[in-house]
Design a protein around this motif. Structure first.
Motif, PDB file in Angstrom:
ATOM      1  N   LEU A 188       0.743  -1.339  -0.048  1.00 49.09           N
ATOM      2  CA  LEU A 188       0.017  -0.141  -0.019  1.00 49.09           C
ATOM      3  C   LEU A 188       0.836   1.305  -0.183  1.00 49.09           C
ATOM      4  CD1 LEU A 188      -2.802  -0.930   2.765  1.00 49.09           C
ATOM      5  CD2 LEU A 188      -2.821  -1.185   0.353  1.00 49.09           C
ATOM      6  N   SER A 189       0.337   2.236  -0.714  1.00 48.13           N
ATOM      7  CA  SER A 189       1.005   3.575  -0.679  1.00 48.13           C
ATOM      8  C   SER A 189       0.452   4.256   0.738  1.00 48.13           C
ATOM      9  CB  SER A 189       0.378   4.471  -1.781  1.00 48.13           C
ATOM     10  OG  SER A 189       1.089   3.963  -2.872  1.00 48.13           O
ATOM     11  N   ALA A 190       0.662   5.350   0.773  1.00 46.27           N
ATOM     12  CA  ALA A 190       0.183   6.506   1.886  1.00 46.27           C
ATOM     13  C   ALA A 190      -1.090   6.966   1.155  1.00 46.27           C
ATOM     14  CB  ALA A 190       0.993   7.504   2.004  1.00 46.27           C
ATOM     15  N   MET A 191      -2.042   7.481   2.051  1.00 52.67           N
ATOM     16  CA  MET A 191      -3.422   7.808   1.684  1.00 52.67           C
ATOM     17  C   MET A 191      -3.166   9.159   0.844  1.00 52.67           C
ATOM     18  SD  MET A 191      -5.861   7.530   5.071  1.00 52.67           S
ATOM     19  CE  MET A 191      -7.507   7.759   4.277  1.00 52.67           C
ATOM     20  N   THR A 232      -1.088  12.400   1.456  1.00 46.21           N
ATOM     21  CA  THR A 232      -0.365  12.525   2.805  1.00 46.21           C
ATOM     22  C   THR A 232       1.564  12.679   2.356  1.00 46.21           C
ATOM     23  OG1 THR A 232      -1.743  10.964   3.552  1.00 46.21           O
ATOM     24  CG2 THR A 232       0.347  11.061   4.755  1.00 46.21           C
ATOM     25  N   THR A 233       1.853  12.043   1.415  1.00 46.90           N
ATOM     26  CA  THR A 233       3.163  12.395   1.274  1.00 46.90           C
ATOM     27  C   THR A 233       3.615  13.659   0.799  1.00 46.90           C
ATOM     28  OG1 THR A 233       3.427   9.884   0.421  1.00 46.90           O
ATOM     29  CG2 THR A 233       5.482  11.157   0.333  1.00 46.90           C
ATOM     30  N   ASN A 234       2.717  14.405  -0.001  1.00 45.73           N
ATOM     31  CA  ASN A 234       2.851  15.587  -0.338  1.00 45.73           C
ATOM     32  C   ASN A 234       2.940  16.634   1.034  1.00 45.73           C
ATOM     33  OD1 ASN A 234       3.306  15.208  -3.023  1.00 45.73           O
ATOM     34  ND2 ASN A 234       1.292  15.935  -3.539  1.00 45.73           N
ATOM     35  N   GLY A 275       3.433   8.062   6.484  1.00 44.19           N
ATOM     36  CA  GLY A 275       2.389   7.735   5.569  1.00 44.19           C
ATOM     37  C   GLY A 275       2.152   6.639   5.299  1.00 44.19           C
ATOM     38  N   GLU A 276       3.036   5.554   4.872  1.00 44.36           N
ATOM     39  CA  GLU A 276       2.588   4.380   4.376  1.00 44.36           C
ATOM     40  C   GLU A 276       2.747   3.545   5.725  1.00 44.36           C
ATOM     41  OE1 GLU A 276       4.572   6.263   2.342  1.00 44.36           O
ATOM     42  OE2 GLU A 276       3.545   5.381   0.517  1.00 44.36           O
ATOM     43  N   LEU A 277       3.314   3.922   7.001  1.00 50.83           N
ATOM     44  CA  LEU A 277       2.956   3.063   8.221  1.00 50.83           C
ATOM     45  C   LEU A 277       1.729   3.348   8.548  1.00 50.83           C
ATOM     46  CD1 LEU A 277       6.723   4.196   9.462  1.00 50.83           C
ATOM     47  CD2 LEU A 277       5.820   1.764   8.895  1.00 50.83           C
ATOM     48  N   GLY A 287       4.699   0.272   0.910  1.00 51.76           N
ATOM     49  CA  GLY A 287       5.381   0.651  -0.528  1.00 51.76           C
ATOM     50  C   GLY A 287       6.342   1.697  -0.139  1.00 51.76           C
ATOM     51  N   PHE A 288       7.329   2.016  -0.925  1.00 49.53           N
ATOM     52  CA  PHE A 288       7.960   3.271  -1.047  1.00 49.53           C
ATOM     53  C   PHE A 288       9.098   3.240   0.125  1.00 49.53           C
ATOM     54  CE2 PHE A 288       7.807   7.812   0.870  1.00 49.53           C
ATOM     55  CZ  PHE A 288       8.495   8.470  -0.161  1.00 49.53           C
ATOM     56  N   ILE A 289       8.814   2.705   1.282  1.00 49.36           N
ATOM     57  CA  ILE A 289       9.680   2.911   2.319  1.00 49.36           C
ATOM     58  C   ILE A 289      10.999   1.810   2.258  1.00 49.36           C
ATOM     59  CG2 ILE A 289       8.386   4.484   3.593  1.00 49.36           C
ATOM     60  CD1 ILE A 289       7.999   2.120   5.612  1.00 49.36           C
ATOM     61  N   GLN A 299      12.211   6.565  -3.469  1.00 47.32           N
ATOM     62  CA  GLN A 299      11.910   8.005  -4.359  1.00 47.32           C
ATOM     63  C   GLN A 299      10.621   7.981  -4.472  1.00 47.32           C
ATOM     64  OE1 GLN A 299      14.554  10.045  -5.655  1.00 47.32           O
ATOM     65  NE2 GLN A 299      16.036   8.555  -5.061  1.00 47.32           N
ATOM     66  N   ARG A 300       9.948   9.177  -4.842  1.00 48.60           N
ATOM     67  CA  ARG A 300       8.331   9.305  -4.790  1.00 48.60           C
ATOM     68  C   ARG A 300       7.839   8.510  -6.176  1.00 48.60           C
ATOM     69  NH1 ARG A 300       5.990  13.948  -2.710  1.00 48.60           N
ATOM     70  NH2 ARG A 300       4.178  12.572  -3.002  1.00 48.60           N
ATOM     71  N   GLY A 301       6.757   8.132  -5.556  1.00 49.05           N
ATOM     72  CA  GLY A 301       6.097   7.124  -6.661  1.00 49.05           C
ATOM     73  C   GLY A 301       6.630   5.800  -6.536  1.00 49.05           C
ATOM     74  N   GLY A 302       7.560   5.565  -5.318  1.00 45.49           N
ATOM     75  CA  GLY A 302       8.343   4.148  -5.537  1.00 45.49           C
ATOM     76  C   GLY A 302       7.434   2.961  -4.978  1.00 45.49           C
ATOM     77  N   SER A 303       6.186   3.139  -4.633  1.00 40.45           N
ATOM     78  CA  SER A 303       5.449   1.887  -4.129  1.00 40.45           C
ATOM     79  C   SER A 303       5.368   0.888  -5.390  1.00 40.45           C
ATOM     80  CB  SER A 303       4.159   2.129  -3.707  1.00 40.45           C
ATOM     81  OG  SER A 303       4.111   2.974  -2.765  1.00 40.45           O
ATOM     82  N   ASP A 304       5.287   1.369  -6.460  1.00 43.10           N
ATOM     83  CA  ASP A 304       5.081   0.224  -7.439  1.00 43.10           C
ATOM     84  C   ASP A 304       6.650  -0.445  -7.746  1.00 43.10           C
ATOM     85  OD1 ASP A 304       3.021   1.730  -8.365  1.00 43.10           O
ATOM     86  OD2 ASP A 304       3.691   2.808 -10.119  1.00 43.10           O
TER      87      ASP A 304
HETATM   88  N1  ASP Z   1       3.635   7.725  -1.070  1.00 42.30           N
HETATM   89  C1  ASP Z   1       4.532   7.790  -1.962  1.00 42.30           C
HETATM   90  C2  ASP Z   1       4.423   9.103  -2.939  1.00 42.30           C
HETATM   91  O1  ASP Z   1       3.527   9.765  -2.808  1.00 42.30           O
HETATM   92  C3  ASP Z   1       4.883   6.451  -2.617  1.00 42.30           C
HETATM   93  C4  ASP Z   1       3.889   6.246  -3.353  1.00 42.30           C
HETATM   94  O2  ASP Z   1       2.622   6.483  -3.462  1.00 42.30           O
HETATM   95  O3  ASP Z   1       4.304   5.366  -4.550  1.00 42.30           O
HETATM   96  O4  ASP Z   1       5.309   9.387  -3.719  1.00 42.30           O
END
Ligand code: ASP
Ligand code: MG
Length: 404
Positions: A34-37, A40-42, A118-120, A180-182, A194-199
């Motif tokens: 899962l990503s953060a909601m 949230t990361t922003n 956020g992810e936690l 994800g991400f962390i 890095q941002r978007g790294g949950s994929d």
């Molecule tokens: N939460 C992180 C972000 O917004 C990672 C992700 O969503 O993939 O960049």
């Protein structure tokens, strides 16, 4: 076992979390990333900016707003006072942690640790919800197995060993939820992919457990043949080769992070892009299979800088290109496109952090011109000339010649 990843919008509210829970509880064992909601990361980045600027009031205002949003989500998500209480305690502990940095401005503030919250939180919330619904769900802490090496690249051997050990602790679980991400870096510190790294997390996990499939769930039906934010009436592409998907992801398609392709491709694990809003839609399947003789999609990437180096020294010389590339390498700037002729070379870059230094160094080798604010148009598919229609051929030539 499959690995399913849900992005920020898919877990963006209590209602969406409930829908994710419905989608993943089909009796099959799976790992869910899962990503953060969404947002949230922003917001955590914003909080970090205030902390950097030693402005605790600014940080606190946003922290309080975000915390009350989470309290509301908790209230809406759980049916029983017991789980409401449990989730509130977790939410509170994470926010207290973030807030601790506003109280003691002399402690070394760690942005990566703030971003990890956020992810936690999102994973703890969904895990509690599943447990409240009677599902055998456990949390796999990503910080115990997701790790990068000294070059800041994921360390697949470590990831595999530690992840398998974590899975063995819970043989009876039906759903393994993870962040994800962390990750941790080579020194054991909290870091991220890095941002978007949950994929990327999902793909690394898929490769580590040799998953039967990696599913990336977002809010659009697969990868489209053009950017739906700009072009009307786009449609999803049903099948893509890993390389086609990587090009599209890199050159503009926001649905998938480009880093996610490599681990899945090498482990030969298909990646399916699916839509939480229309779970029965077929989405896009990305694999090592190629569909021949077809143009699949067009993507565009803006804010590109094109650099042209002209030099008569290049004529009949060797080693010229190596010298040019070494300059880019020494500033860790990757080149996206390149075109050469006998007296010049044109390249495009996306990252302009060291542009001035690069230009200064390049000037030693020839006349340098720069075009800013350019755009790369990327046409993806099986582009054998004889199979390609006139428009595409023409378009490709225009794109290529623009840079020469
Ligand atoms: N939460 C992180 C972000 O917004 C990672 C992700 O969503 O993939 O960049
Ligand atoms: Mg994403």
């Amino acid at each position: 076992m499959k690995v399913l990843k849900f992005g920020g919008t898919s877990v963006g509210s209590a209602q969406r979390m409930k829908e994710v829970a419905k989608l993943i509880t089909d009796g099959e064992k799976k790992i869910v990333v899962l990503s953060a909601m969404s947002g949230t990361t922003n917001t955590l980045v914003e909080i970090s900016d205030y902390l950097y600027k030693k402005n605790p009031e600014g940080a606190n205002e946003i922290i309080n707003k975000l915390e009350s949003k989470y309290k509301q989500h908790v209230d809406e998500l759980y049916a029983t006072p017991e789980y409401k209480q449990k989730a509130l305690e977790v939410v509170k502990s994470h926010f207290d942690y973030i807030r601790s940095y506003t109280k003691d401005l002399f402690t070394l503030f760690e942005e990566k640790v703030v971003l990890a919250q956020g992810e936690l939180i999102s994973t703890a919330m969904v895990n509690f919800y599943l447990q409240e619904c009677g599902v055998k769900s456990v949390l796999l802490p990503a910080l115990e197995f997701m790790r990068t090496d000294k070059n800041a690249e994921p360390d697949p051997i470590y990831i595999k060993e530690k992840l398998l050990a974590q899975l063995e602790l819970y043989p009876d679980a039906e759903i393994y939820i993870t962040q994800g991400f962390i990750c941790r870096n080579a020194y054991g510190e909290i870091d991220n992919l890095q941002r978007g790294g949950s994929d990327y997390t999902a793909s690394l996990i898929g490769a580590a457990i040799n998953a039967s499939e990696i599913q990336i769930w977002t809010d659009i039906d697969g990868m489209h043949n053009n950017d739906p934010r700009i072009v009307d009436k786009t449609s999803p592409v049903r099948q893509l080769h890993f390389e086609e998907a990587a090009e599209l992801a890199y050159f503009g398609a926001k649905i998938l992070h480009p880093t996610c392709i490599q681990p899945a491709k090498y482990a030969n694990i298909p990646v399916r892009l699916l839509n939480t809003m229309a779970p029965d839609a077929p989405g896009t399947l990305i694999s090592n299979d190629t569909e021949k003789g077809k143009i699949k999609a067009v993507a565009a990437k803006e804010n590109i800088t094109a650099i042209k180096i002209k030099s008569s020294r290049m004529l009949l010389a060797h080693g010229f290109l190596r010298k040019v590339f070494e300059i880019f390498e020494s500033y860790q700037t990757s080149i996206d496109m390149i075109c050469t002729s006998e007296v010049g070379v044109s390249v495009t870059v996306d990252n302009t952090k060291h542009l001035n230094e690069i230009l200064d160094d390049l000037k030693k080798y020839g006349t340098v011109t720069v075009d800013r604010d350019m755009c790369i148009i990327c046409v993806v598919g099986d582009l054998e000339w004889e199979n390609v229609g006139f428009e595409a051929r023409h378009l490709m030539r225009c794109v290529i010649f623009r840079y020469v």
